[in-house]
Design a protein around this motif. Structure first.
Motif, PDB file in Angstrom:
ATOM      1  N   ASP B  11      -2.946 -16.432  55.039  1.00 58.23           N
ATOM      2  CA  ASP B  11      -4.255 -15.437  54.897  1.00 58.23           C
ATOM      3  C   ASP B  11      -4.348 -15.609  53.165  1.00 58.23           C
ATOM      4  O   ASP B  11      -3.344 -16.339  52.523  1.00 58.23           O
ATOM      5  CB  ASP B  11      -3.926 -14.103  55.207  1.00 58.23           C
ATOM      6  CG  ASP B  11      -2.602 -13.465  54.597  1.00 58.23           C
ATOM      7  OD1 ASP B  11      -2.296 -13.843  53.233  1.00 58.23           O
ATOM      8  OD2 ASP B  11      -2.135 -12.647  54.956  1.00 58.23           O
ATOM      9  N   ARG B  12      -5.477 -15.002  52.827  1.00 59.91           N
ATOM     10  CA  ARG B  12      -6.018 -15.343  51.460  1.00 59.91           C
ATOM     11  C   ARG B  12      -4.832 -14.732  50.221  1.00 59.91           C
ATOM     12  O   ARG B  12      -4.372 -15.833  49.457  1.00 59.91           O
ATOM     13  CB  ARG B  12      -7.160 -14.510  51.162  1.00 59.91           C
ATOM     14  CG  ARG B  12      -7.671 -14.692  49.792  1.00 59.91           C
ATOM     15  CD  ARG B  12      -8.917 -13.731  49.728  1.00 59.91           C
ATOM     16  NE  ARG B  12      -9.585 -14.030  48.426  1.00 59.91           N
ATOM     17  CZ  ARG B  12     -10.646 -14.860  48.089  1.00 59.91           C
ATOM     18  NH1 ARG B  12     -11.288 -15.404  49.028  1.00 59.91           N
ATOM     19  NH2 ARG B  12     -11.228 -14.766  46.963  1.00 59.91           N
ATOM     20  N   GLN B  13      -4.058 -13.940  50.594  1.00 62.08           N
ATOM     21  CA  GLN B  13      -3.016 -13.189  50.029  1.00 62.08           C
ATOM     22  C   GLN B  13      -2.009 -14.156  49.823  1.00 62.08           C
ATOM     23  O   GLN B  13      -1.220 -14.444  48.582  1.00 62.08           O
ATOM     24  CB  GLN B  13      -2.577 -11.870  50.460  1.00 62.08           C
ATOM     25  CG  GLN B  13      -1.830 -11.200  49.216  1.00 62.08           C
ATOM     26  CD  GLN B  13      -1.925  -9.578  49.544  1.00 62.08           C
ATOM     27  OE1 GLN B  13      -2.216  -9.175  50.679  1.00 62.08           O
ATOM     28  NE2 GLN B  13      -1.400  -8.866  48.556  1.00 62.08           N
ATOM     29  N   GLU B  14      -1.488 -14.777  51.002  1.00 61.98           N
ATOM     30  CA  GLU B  14      -0.315 -15.560  50.898  1.00 61.98           C
ATOM     31  C   GLU B  14      -0.676 -16.800  50.131  1.00 61.98           C
ATOM     32  O   GLU B  14       0.293 -17.445  49.361  1.00 61.98           O
ATOM     33  CB  GLU B  14      -0.154 -16.067  52.389  1.00 61.98           C
ATOM     34  CG  GLU B  14       0.883 -15.074  53.049  1.00 61.98           C
ATOM     35  CD  GLU B  14       0.754 -15.411  54.486  1.00 61.98           C
ATOM     36  OE1 GLU B  14       2.056 -15.588  54.861  1.00 61.98           O
ATOM     37  OE2 GLU B  14       0.076 -15.718  55.398  1.00 61.98           O
ATOM     38  N   CYS B  15      -1.925 -17.524  50.474  1.00 60.93           N
ATOM     39  CA  CYS B  15      -2.303 -18.666  49.582  1.00 60.93           C
ATOM     40  C   CYS B  15      -2.413 -18.386  48.205  1.00 60.93           C
ATOM     41  O   CYS B  15      -1.919 -19.241  47.282  1.00 60.93           O
ATOM     42  CB  CYS B  15      -4.115 -18.860  50.093  1.00 60.93           C
ATOM     43  SG  CYS B  15      -4.113 -19.495  51.689  1.00 60.93           S
ATOM     44  N   LEU B  16      -2.804 -17.099  47.669  1.00 62.70           N
ATOM     45  CA  LEU B  16      -2.937 -17.041  46.085  1.00 62.70           C
ATOM     46  C   LEU B  16      -1.497 -16.733  45.724  1.00 62.70           C
ATOM     47  O   LEU B  16      -1.283 -17.205  44.490  1.00 62.70           O
ATOM     48  CB  LEU B  16      -3.761 -15.863  45.750  1.00 62.70           C
ATOM     49  CG  LEU B  16      -5.337 -16.043  46.425  1.00 62.70           C
ATOM     50  CD1 LEU B  16      -6.148 -14.890  45.869  1.00 62.70           C
ATOM     51  CD2 LEU B  16      -5.844 -17.243  45.578  1.00 62.70           C
ATOM     52  N   ARG B  17      -0.511 -16.278  46.386  1.00 61.84           N
ATOM     53  CA  ARG B  17       0.679 -16.059  45.917  1.00 61.84           C
ATOM     54  C   ARG B  17       1.627 -17.543  45.879  1.00 61.84           C
ATOM     55  O   ARG B  17       2.036 -17.944  44.698  1.00 61.84           O
ATOM     56  CB  ARG B  17       1.574 -15.294  46.894  1.00 61.84           C
ATOM     57  CG  ARG B  17       3.128 -15.099  46.624  1.00 61.84           C
ATOM     58  CD  ARG B  17       3.585 -14.158  47.650  1.00 61.84           C
ATOM     59  NE  ARG B  17       3.622 -15.037  48.660  1.00 61.84           N
ATOM     60  CZ  ARG B  17       4.451 -16.063  49.001  1.00 61.84           C
ATOM     61  NH1 ARG B  17       5.460 -16.246  48.345  1.00 61.84           N
ATOM     62  NH2 ARG B  17       4.651 -16.347  50.330  1.00 61.84           N
ATOM     63  N   LEU B  18       1.013 -18.433  46.633  1.00 61.37           N
ATOM     64  CA  LEU B  18       1.809 -19.733  46.529  1.00 61.37           C
ATOM     65  C   LEU B  18       0.823 -20.648  45.453  1.00 61.37           C
ATOM     66  O   LEU B  18       1.580 -21.199  44.694  1.00 61.37           O
ATOM     67  CB  LEU B  18       1.588 -20.511  47.903  1.00 61.37           C
ATOM     68  CG  LEU B  18       2.468 -20.076  49.115  1.00 61.37           C
ATOM     69  CD1 LEU B  18       1.865 -20.681  50.467  1.00 61.37           C
ATOM     70  CD2 LEU B  18       3.795 -20.406  48.757  1.00 61.37           C
TER      71      LEU B  18
END
Lengths: 152, 152
Positions: B11-18
């Motif tokens: 999801d978007r949040q996981e993407c940005l964290r990575l």
């Protein structure tokens, strides 16, 4: 490759030598009218062609068969600001010759997962460009090189 | 992102964290009617925008200002067949607001080499997609995931 950006340009032979070192690169193409980029494992032919292996009915095959794509691989160490990037640009096409397909089953890229109907996609090495970045100032005089292109 | 290819979509949040974990990604655009891809260092804004810093007169700025680009970052370990890939797709544009420029001078990406006239290029995070690959079969049942898209 952008000119005059402080990097050392690599010749075709250097590019192919570096490409052969890494198992994964990124295929750059257009998907639904948007730029798309996908990491894939690959193998390198002696003539510099990049070969991918995928399912015959994959969306990737439909997106790239018969069109010009770029295939990029790199190794960058941000801590030392050193590394390289190589791009192979050319038309991609499914390998349809049965003998060539058989050869690639033996010598081409391994499937990370086997699919029932697999094909090989060959990217012709019409344009092979690359550049190297070496950290530190010793090789570049006053200022070290950078990844961001210089103004002309 | 291709559907049904055995990967776990992020999801978007996981993407940005990575994305926030890595210093270098690749900007994908069109150059002289050909697909082009260039590694660059970057910083990530809180809203998910990707910010690059480059020379005002660079060829990259001319190539991407006002057009939709993709920005990709990944970490892949071929030995364990694990890793992730995230793509931010959206229009790129030079930051022209003086206050915003000043803020980015303080908080944006560092120049690996300072140029006399630098600009920041912001890539709007209109589409943020990503996928993760975890090696081994335990998480995926009979077959492990792969980077090559599956047939639909």
């Amino acid at each position: 490759m952008y000119p005059n950006d402080g990097f050392r340009e690599l010749d075709r032979q250097e590019c192919l030598r570096l490409l052969a070192k890494v198992p994964v690169g990124r295929i750059v193409h257009t998907r639904q009218a948007l730029p798309a980029v996908l990491p894939v494992n690959f193998s390198l032919e002696e003539d510099g062609a990049v070969v991918l292996r995928t399912a015959a009915a994959s969306e990737l095959v439909r997106a790239v068969d018969g069109v010009v794509v770029a295939f990029e691989a790199d190794e960058v160490d941000a801590a030392t600001r050193s590394g390289w990037s190589v791009v192979v640009t050319g038309p991609a096409g499914v390998v349809t010759d049965p003998g060539e397909h058989e050869r690639l089953v033996r010598t081409g890229p391994r499937s990370w997962v086997p699919w029932p109907q697999e094909v090989f996609v060959r990217i012709e090495p019409e344009l092979v460009t690359g550049r190297a970045l070496v950290g530190g100032r010793s090789l570049y005089g006053v200022r070290p090189p950078k990844w961001i292109p210089a103004r002309r």
